[in-house]
Design a protein around this motif. Structure first.
Motif, PDB file in Angstrom:
ATOM      1  N   LEU A   1       6.449  11.734 -10.973  1.00 22.42           N
ATOM      2  CA  LEU A   1       6.257  10.421 -11.572  1.00 22.42           C
ATOM      3  C   LEU A   1       6.109   9.347 -10.500  1.00 22.42           C
ATOM      4  CD1 LEU A   1       6.060   8.799 -14.119  1.00 22.42           C
ATOM      5  CD2 LEU A   1       8.530   8.618 -14.184  1.00 22.42           C
ATOM      6  N   GLY A   2       6.911   9.432  -9.445  1.00 27.01           N
ATOM      7  CA  GLY A   2       6.806   8.453  -8.377  1.00 27.01           C
ATOM      8  C   GLY A   2       5.463   8.511  -7.668  1.00 27.01           C
ATOM      9  N   LEU A   3       4.919   9.706  -7.513  1.00 26.03           N
ATOM     10  CA  LEU A   3       3.640   9.857  -6.828  1.00 26.03           C
ATOM     11  C   LEU A   3       2.497   9.213  -7.591  1.00 26.03           C
ATOM     12  CD1 LEU A   3       3.964  13.512  -5.506  1.00 26.03           C
ATOM     13  CD2 LEU A   3       3.665  11.462  -4.112  1.00 26.03           C
ATOM     14  N   VAL A   4       2.680   8.999  -8.897  1.00 31.03           N
ATOM     15  CA  VAL A   4       1.649   8.306  -9.671  1.00 31.03           C
ATOM     16  C   VAL A   4       1.367   6.942  -9.056  1.00 31.03           C
ATOM     17  CG1 VAL A   4       1.107   7.311 -11.926  1.00 31.03           C
ATOM     18  CG2 VAL A   4       2.225   9.530 -11.785  1.00 31.03           C
ATOM     19  N   GLY A   5       2.409   6.319  -8.529  1.00 29.26           N
ATOM     20  CA  GLY A   5       2.240   4.995  -7.939  1.00 29.26           C
ATOM     21  C   GLY A   5       1.384   4.986  -6.691  1.00 29.26           C
TER      22      GLY A   5
ATOM     23  N   GLY B   1       0.810  -1.216   0.000  1.00 25.91           N
ATOM     24  CA  GLY B   1       0.000   0.000   0.000  1.00 25.91           C
ATOM     25  C   GLY B   1       0.842   1.264   0.000  1.00 25.91           C
ATOM     26  N   TRP B   2       0.350   2.240   0.757  1.00 21.39           N
ATOM     27  CA  TRP B   2       1.002   3.544   0.797  1.00 21.39           C
ATOM     28  C   TRP B   2       2.397   3.473   1.378  1.00 21.39           C
ATOM     29  CZ3 TRP B   2      -1.156   8.310  -0.735  1.00 21.39           C
ATOM     30  CH2 TRP B   2      -2.446   8.225  -1.232  1.00 21.39           C
ATOM     31  N   ALA B   3       2.627   2.589   2.343  1.00 19.05           N
ATOM     32  CA  ALA B   3       3.949   2.499   2.971  1.00 19.05           C
ATOM     33  C   ALA B   3       5.010   2.121   1.944  1.00 19.05           C
ATOM     34  CB  ALA B   3       3.912   1.478   4.111  1.00 19.05           C
ATOM     35  N   PHE B   4       4.716   1.121   1.128  1.00 15.87           N
ATOM     36  CA  PHE B   4       5.676   0.698   0.116  1.00 15.87           C
ATOM     37  C   PHE B   4       5.841   1.766  -0.963  1.00 15.87           C
ATOM     38  CE2 PHE B   4       6.697  -1.688  -3.850  1.00 15.87           C
ATOM     39  CZ  PHE B   4       7.954  -2.139  -3.467  1.00 15.87           C
TER      40      PHE B   4
ATOM     41  N   LEU C   1       5.389   5.022  -0.734  1.00 13.51           N
ATOM     42  CA  LEU C   1       6.144   6.154  -0.210  1.00 13.51           C
ATOM     43  C   LEU C   1       7.626   5.826  -0.111  1.00 13.51           C
ATOM     44  CD1 LEU C   1       3.740   7.490   2.559  1.00 13.51           C
ATOM     45  CD2 LEU C   1       4.404   8.663   0.454  1.00 13.51           C
ATOM     46  N   LEU C   2       7.950   4.583   0.231  1.00 14.12           N
ATOM     47  CA  LEU C   2       9.351   4.155   0.289  1.00 14.12           C
ATOM     48  C   LEU C   2       9.985   4.249  -1.098  1.00 14.12           C
ATOM     49  CD1 LEU C   2      11.518   2.948   2.191  1.00 14.12           C
ATOM     50  CD2 LEU C   2      10.734   0.686   1.482  1.00 14.12           C
ATOM     51  N   VAL C   3       9.251   3.809  -2.109  1.00 15.88           N
ATOM     52  CA  VAL C   3       9.765   3.876  -3.481  1.00 15.88           C
ATOM     53  C   VAL C   3       9.916   5.327  -3.923  1.00 15.88           C
ATOM     54  CG1 VAL C   3       9.301   3.297  -5.886  1.00 15.88           C
ATOM     55  CG2 VAL C   3       8.821   1.630  -4.095  1.00 15.88           C
ATOM     56  N   VAL C   4       8.929   6.159  -3.604  1.00 18.33           N
ATOM     57  CA  VAL C   4       8.998   7.574  -3.972  1.00 18.33           C
ATOM     58  C   VAL C   4      10.210   8.245  -3.322  1.00 18.33           C
ATOM     59  CG1 VAL C   4       7.856   9.810  -3.670  1.00 18.33           C
ATOM     60  CG2 VAL C   4       6.544   7.840  -4.453  1.00 18.33           C
ATOM     61  N   ALA C   5      10.465   7.927  -2.062  1.00 20.59           N
ATOM     62  CA  ALA C   5      11.635   8.493  -1.381  1.00 20.59           C
ATOM     63  C   ALA C   5      12.921   8.068  -2.072  1.00 20.59           C
ATOM     64  CB  ALA C   5      11.641   8.061   0.087  1.00 20.59           C
TER      65      ALA C   5
END
Length: 274
Positions: free
Chosen positions: A76-80, A31-34, A36-40
């Motif tokens: 682009l990362g936030l799209v996820g 979910g959001w935790a993963f 957000l980790l990728v976006v970071a």
């Protein structure tokens, strides 16, 4: 002749274990935790890529492109972070937004070609990872499989290369990378892929073959990033991770491995790997 392991290996090992725990925690939670980790991770890698580009342009500090790259990659990362039937449309919107940002770089004083490449190089594979995690019900197992292959490849390449030494793969690009390490890393990656598939009721034989391609892709990603740093005159992309350098140094293999993993999932189906 066997070589002694220096203290840097233990620093590398300890920080690597911390990263693995963090990645597995985010992957398990999903979910959001993963996301957000990728976006970071995307933001950190984009920032470091901006540093490389600044050096290629003969500057010692970051230029305005670094800010553009970080902001664009974040978009682009936030799209996820979005779910549901609109995800593909949102992904396209994110790509268009990034293209707009980098058109500014193209016609401005920054290096638009390298900027546009950076968007593809860093952010798109990370979107692929987010999409792989969304595959139901095997998303967790698929990404875990890929991580296991890459982590084992990296560890075995380091250990075998340090122990056996031998001819260098590309001494002008990566002086420490040996053919023995590459082979050892690939063998380790294949075994890891087969074992994970066996433990998750996949098809070990096909998973092992896929792992070979993913392992080789990961090592190619490592060499590619080393080439970028070599041209820019940098040893590491950053100093975020003790013993590893920057986020881009740690995740360069994943950037090449993720699309290859997605290709196998698309061609063979998720049940084969996990």
């Amino acid at each position: 002749m066997a070589r002694e392991f220096d203290p840097a290996f233990y620093k590398r090992l300890s920080s690597g274990l911390v990263l693995i725990v963090l990645a597995l925690a985010g992957l398990w939670t999903g979910g959001w935790a993963f996301d957000l980790l990728v976006v970071a991770a995307v933001a950190c890698m984009a920032y470091e890529y901006g540093r490389i580009v600044a050096r290629l342009r003969g500057r010692t500090g970051l230029n305005e492109w670094a800010v553009l790259a970080t902001a664009g990659a974040m978009v682009l990362g936030l799209v996820g972070l979005y779910r549901g039937g609109l995800s593909e449309g949102l992904a396209l919107a994110g790509l268009v937004a990034l293209g707009t940002v980098f058109l500014r770089a193209l016609f401005g004083r920054t290096d638009g070609n390298r900027a546009g490449f950076g968007a593809l190089y860093i952010a798109v594979p990370c979107l692929v990872i987010i999409d792989l995690r969304l595959v139901e019900p095997q998303g967790f197992s698929i990404v875990l499989w890929m991580f296991a292959v890459i982590w084992t490849t990296d560890t075995m390449a380091y250990l075998v290369g340090r122990t056996l030494g031998g001819p260098k793969v590309a001494p002008s690009i990566s002086p420490g990378k040996t053919w023995s390490g590459c082979v050892g890393g690939a063998v380790g990656g294949v075994l890891a892929g087969a074992l994970v598939a066996l433990g998750t009721h996949g098809t070990p034989g096909i998973a092992a073959l896929a792992a070979l391609f993913v392992s080789v892709a990961g090592q190619a990603g490592d060499l590619f990033e080393s080439r970028l740093k070599r041209v820019a005159g940098l040893k590491d992309s950053g100093n975020l991770i003790p013993g590893h350098g920057g986020a881009l140094d740690r995740l360069d293999a994943v950037l090449f491995a993720a699309p290859v993993t997605a290709l196998f999932v698309h061609l063979l189906g998720p049940d084969v790997l996990t």
